[in-house]
Design an enzyme around this catalytic site. Sequence first.
Site, short mmCIF file in Angstrom:
data_model
loop_
_atom_site.label_atom_id
_atom_site.label_comp_id
_atom_site.label_asym_id
_atom_site.label_seq_id
_atom_site.Cartn_x
_atom_site.Cartn_y
_atom_site.Cartn_z
N ASP A 159 -14.95 27.98 68.41
CA ASP A 159 -14.09 26.70 69.27
C ASP A 159 -12.73 27.24 69.17
O ASP A 159 -11.85 27.49 68.23
CB ASP A 159 -15.08 25.31 68.13
N GLU A 192 -14.03 30.17 74.02
CA GLU A 192 -14.25 28.60 74.31
C GLU A 192 -12.02 29.18 74.28
O GLU A 192 -11.70 28.63 73.80
CB GLU A 192 -13.74 27.73 73.69
#
Length: 703
Positions: free
Chosen positions: A343, A379
């Site tokens: 993330d 990401e």
Amino acid sequence: MQIWPGTAYPLGATYDGSGTNFALFSEIAERVELCLFDSDGTETRADLTEVDALVWHAFLPDVQPGQLYGYRVHGPNDAAAGHRCNPAKLLLDPYAKAIHGTFDWDQSLFGYNFGDENSHNEDDSAAHMPKSVVINPFFDWGNDRQAKRPYTDTVIYEAHVKGLTQRHPDLPEHLRGTYAGVAHPVIIEHLKSVGVTALELMPVHHFANDSTLVDKGLSNYWGYNTIGFFAPDAKYSSSETPGGQVQEFKAMVRALHAADIEVILDVVYNHTAEGSHLGPTLSFRGIDNAAYYRLVDDDPRYYMDYTGTGNSFNSRNPHSLQLIMDSLRYWVTEMRVDGFRFDLAATLAREFHDVDRLSTFFELVQQDPVISQVKLIAEPWDVGPGGYQVGNFPPLWTEWNGKYRDTVRDFWRGEPSTLGEFAARLTGSADLYERTARRPVASINFVTAHDGFTLRDLVSYNDKHNEANGEDNNDGESHNRSWNCGAEGPTDDEGIRELRRRQQRNFIATLILSQGVPMLSHGDELGRTQQGNNNVYCQDNEISWIDWEEADTELIDFTRAVSALRRDHPTFRRRRFFDGKPVRRKGEDPLPDIAWLRPDGSEMTDEDWDSGFGKSIGMFLYGQGIQGTDMRGEPIVDDSFLICFSAHYEEIDFHLPGDADEVSWRVVLDTSTAAQPEDAQPMPGGGTFALGPRALVVLQRND
């Protein structure tokens, strides 16, 4: 209580069959107390007097698995200098393998008194804190093995443990919302049926529910609020025994591996649940604030915030980096997961302030013999300046391709001048990845993900509808590149309903047949809706859970058909980028490995691309022109295919390549109808066929 010196490594609480070694890093500590708790909450404290290389440690031969514990760290409490030690606050072990209990957000969890951030709160927090748990690391893995499936053969399914299983009618009620529920045969059979080879779980590291959400009667459903980087969250366990979640998680991994499905974890190493300077003192802040967090250089009272959550983990500090690497290695070696999706990965690459693809974090991953061998998915952005880094990660990494998502959405909603970029995304995004010696599989292709509309909502809403989140519909992305097909939300208009079904098929077919690695968002193949809410991070309820009883069975069957087509034909999962060079095989006239065709059958010209020619295009894939060899060293060959895309609102005639006496074409997939052709009649080369409005058709060449 017997207390022996123990060792400084490994960090955390390690049970060896005879007792437990405790080790905690803190450079700033002046004294460290280990706190042991009985089942009734009675606390017993023991000083850790041994210190080696900034690690405080001891071995307690009487401590067995199931023991609840925490730490109290004595040291400077000087916010202006970046130090926030407070022995009144019970602290979770950063290396805890399991965590038991919940936060109740009492005033005692905070190092200051509400209303005065400069005050000093000395209320004891132990009664309001969850506790770390000593676990039994032994588990019978049987003949489990990690699949190590090539990216080219991978289909990823992003899912939430609870959202996937909570409403499945065939799951025993006590297993719904749990790791055991994910491992149940009815879930595994569905995943296998739609071609899934890797299950990417949204955060399962132990996380905290934000106090602001709890006050509203909501919760942090997504889990991007980690406080335990080694501990599977007990909220997803069917076991109430402290530490039982570890065994249940391992059993889930073993069951998925037995079905030849890999397990990828969505991990959040960019920040923690302690938030900004106004957040609670739960672990890292009270142990060594300046080591674990990025502080503002000229005012260490405050935190650098590249994540939008109040703090950023300090990936410049060697001990913080060690924690990240130890955590990753633990999940691979002990929990046997097959990869990670990072993330806001750009935050981990910030050496000073800018994102640096040569950062220490990437160097450590590159040289690690364990982590470098699993799937690593970034990401590739954060919310800081210069944070959008799609295409800029090192060669070992794959990336969520946000440009793929945006371009494919724009094409199918009929935006002008998208053909050139659409073609680039269909073929693996060479413009993003080839310059760094990466292959098409560096692109993790997706149309929808947890963050944003579901696929059904993408074709049903022009605007977000997040009123249930309690933020006056101000949260969530406003520019969704969505199209409601003529009405906002549910409608009885059958024409609009059929168009929406066709658009969902268009997106699924485009995604699965593009070069790169496809990623489906859980429930998209069932027609899942969130009622127009594009930010369900706080909706742990029917808005976000899959409603299996309302599943679109026709869409499931269609997804199965497209996945089977990809699985059976290496044409759709090439290992290398197209080069457009003519290939001669078996005495044929040379053909390029790829060609782009106008509806009239002529090849696209530079002028056509530059002018954004029309909204329809054909992509010819030459099966004899696949570069590379199979495991036996034989050249990879396959059938040839023509994929015709049309975002036009009317039917068009599409010219078929080849001569009638040499080549014929057979439709094997057509998104204009839910029922797929099984024995379609061949059509001669040189002829035409009717390509339906807003449709995708795949034709197989027969020589």
